[in-house]
Design a protein around this motif. Structure first.
Motif, PDB file in Angstrom:
ATOM      1  N   ASN A  50       0.830  -1.242   0.076  1.00 53.47           N
ATOM      2  CA  ASN A  50       0.081   0.110  -0.203  1.00 53.47           C
ATOM      3  C   ASN A  50       0.748   1.446   0.086  1.00 53.47           C
ATOM      4  O   ASN A  50       0.529   2.474   0.513  1.00 53.47           O
ATOM      5  N   ASN A  52       1.299   3.459  -2.321  1.00 62.35           N
ATOM      6  CA  ASN A  52       0.885   4.392  -2.784  1.00 62.35           C
ATOM      7  C   ASN A  52      -0.181   5.271  -2.210  1.00 62.35           C
ATOM      8  O   ASN A  52      -1.169   6.041  -2.713  1.00 62.35           O
ATOM      9  N   ARG A  53      -0.679   5.012  -0.928  1.00 61.72           N
ATOM     10  CA  ARG A  53      -1.597   5.442  -0.086  1.00 61.72           C
ATOM     11  C   ARG A  53      -0.979   6.879   0.598  1.00 61.72           C
ATOM     12  O   ARG A  53      -1.728   7.341   1.223  1.00 61.72           O
ATOM     13  N   GLN A  90      -8.327  15.936  -0.641  1.00 61.65           N
ATOM     14  CA  GLN A  90      -8.759  14.412  -0.404  1.00 61.65           C
ATOM     15  C   GLN A  90     -10.233  14.455  -0.018  1.00 61.65           C
ATOM     16  O   GLN A  90     -10.803  14.684   1.238  1.00 61.65           O
ATOM     17  N   ASN A  93     -11.554   9.433  -1.553  1.00 58.86           N
ATOM     18  CA  ASN A  93     -10.957   8.243  -1.740  1.00 58.86           C
ATOM     19  C   ASN A  93     -10.049   7.952  -0.369  1.00 58.86           C
ATOM     20  O   ASN A  93      -9.573   8.687   0.290  1.00 58.86           O
ATOM     21  N   HIS A  94     -10.314   6.553   0.119  1.00 60.82           N
ATOM     22  CA  HIS A  94      -9.420   5.964   0.989  1.00 60.82           C
ATOM     23  C   HIS A  94      -9.625   6.491   2.418  1.00 60.82           C
ATOM     24  O   HIS A  94      -8.717   6.193   3.223  1.00 60.82           O
ATOM     25  N   GLU A  97      -9.996   3.677   4.958  1.00 60.00           N
ATOM     26  CA  GLU A  97      -8.725   2.866   4.993  1.00 60.00           C
ATOM     27  C   GLU A  97      -7.905   3.173   6.307  1.00 60.00           C
ATOM     28  O   GLU A  97      -7.531   4.461   6.548  1.00 60.00           O
ATOM     29  N   TYR A  99      -4.014   1.924   7.733  1.00 62.18           N
ATOM     30  CA  TYR A  99      -2.810   1.014   7.709  1.00 62.18           C
ATOM     31  C   TYR A  99      -1.925   1.246   9.070  1.00 62.18           C
ATOM     32  O   TYR A  99      -1.456   2.103   9.070  1.00 62.18           O
ATOM     33  N   PRO A 104      -4.673   6.927   4.981  1.00 65.33           N
ATOM     34  CA  PRO A 104      -4.065   7.828   3.648  1.00 65.33           C
ATOM     35  C   PRO A 104      -4.031   9.139   3.594  1.00 65.33           C
ATOM     36  O   PRO A 104      -5.331   9.624   4.085  1.00 65.33           O
ATOM     37  N   ASP A 108      -7.183  13.104  -3.959  1.00 66.29           N
ATOM     38  CA  ASP A 108      -7.865  12.556  -5.201  1.00 66.29           C
ATOM     39  C   ASP A 108      -8.453  13.342  -5.971  1.00 66.29           C
ATOM     40  O   ASP A 108      -9.109  12.919  -6.974  1.00 66.29           O
TER      41      ASP A 108
END
Length: 288
Positions: A50, A52-53, A90, A93-94, A97, A99, A104, A108
């Motif tokens: 991941n 690219n997040r 942003q 998107n994301h 999510e 991590y 992220p 976007d």
């Protein structure tokens, strides 16, 4: 044989964009004034770990993703960038999510305007949540008309105006209006199945092989790639600081940088002469 180095900028080899570049390079439409590039598509795909997040790994969406578009602007305009202003964020998107403990933080969507030393202006309209497929539209407006390339339609519309002076306050009558030419450039099915970007990766690799064998110049240099990334980094900085970012690109003065461009056979486009090496490419903030 001496080895070569070539940057991967596959958007240059998309058939409709090659046709657009032929039209603008040819000069039949006069001086180029504006370029707009719109990409509306789906969110970033999942990549290894991941990476690219997060901006800290990619440099930001306008570096990791949009450097291809900034390279394309520069290739079409055939001048060096002098300033960048961008707005983005942003929106969708994301956001759901996580991590580890990190959410992220990549853009976007964004609008980016670039001013070139020639006086030409270019704009990118990027949205990563607009479509279920990847769609691009590149428009170049010149003194005598305009060229518009679209994908995945793989079409190019060329309009040459009949009159450009003393038009008055009303549109020209039908008999004085330019008639657009529409060129359809179907992509071979095998290439379309092999990947995105209208088979451009195949044509790009073909150009690489030709350069490696000494049959043509290297079409995309390390300098080209570095300046494209520089524009992306400046755009990210512009959004962060809400400021115009001025750029100092070695070779912007035409007395010190000689450029020659030509079209190779079968729509192969190549940069022929590039005399000034890249020095320091540091964006300088200039407050609005």
């Amino acid at each position: 044989r001496k080895g070569i180095f070539m940057r991967g900028m596959e958007y240059r080899w998309m058939p409709p964009i090659q046709k657009l570049i032929q039209e603008t390079d040819g000069g039949n439409l006069g001086q180029l004034h504006t370029v707009t590039i719109r990409e509306h598509r789906f969110p970033f795909l999942v990549k290894v770990a991941n990476w690219n997040r997060f901006n800290r790994y990619t440099g930001g969406t306008l570096v990791e993703k949009a450097c291809h578009f900034f390279d394309l602007m520069r290739r079409i305009v055939r001048s060096e960038p002098v300033s960048v202003y961008a707005s983005g964020g942003q929106a969708m998107n994301h956001k759901d999510e996580l991590y580890g403990d990190a959410q992220p933080d990549i853009l976007d969507h964004a609008f980016v305007t670039v001013t070139f030393a020639s006086g030409a202006k270019a704009m990118l309209d990027l949205c990563m949540f607009a479509e279920d497929e990847q769609t691009e539209c590149v428009t170049a407006v010149c003194e005598l008309g305009k060229v518009e390339a679209k994908a995945p339609e793989s079409t190019v519309r060329v309009l040459r105006r009949k009159s450009i002076h003393r038009l008055g306050r009303v549109p020209p009558p039908p008999d004085r209006r330019g008639v657009p030419e529409v060129h359809r450039l179907p992509v071979p099915e095998e290439l379309a199945k092999a990947g995105f970007h209208e088979g451009s990766t195949f044509f790009e690799l073909q150009a690489f092989v030709d350069a490696a064998h000494g049959r043509s110049p290297v079409p995309v240099s390390a300098r080209d790639g570095r300046i494209a990334v520089m524009i992306g980094a400046a755009a990210q900085e512009s959004i962060l600081m809400n400021t115009v970012v001025t750029l100092d690109v070695p070779g912007t003065d035409r007395k010190n940088a000689q450029w020659a461009w030509r079209i190779e056979g079968a729509n192969q486009l190549a940069q022929v002469v590039e005399s000034v090496p890249v020095a320091s490419l540091s964006p300088v903030r200039s407050k609005l």
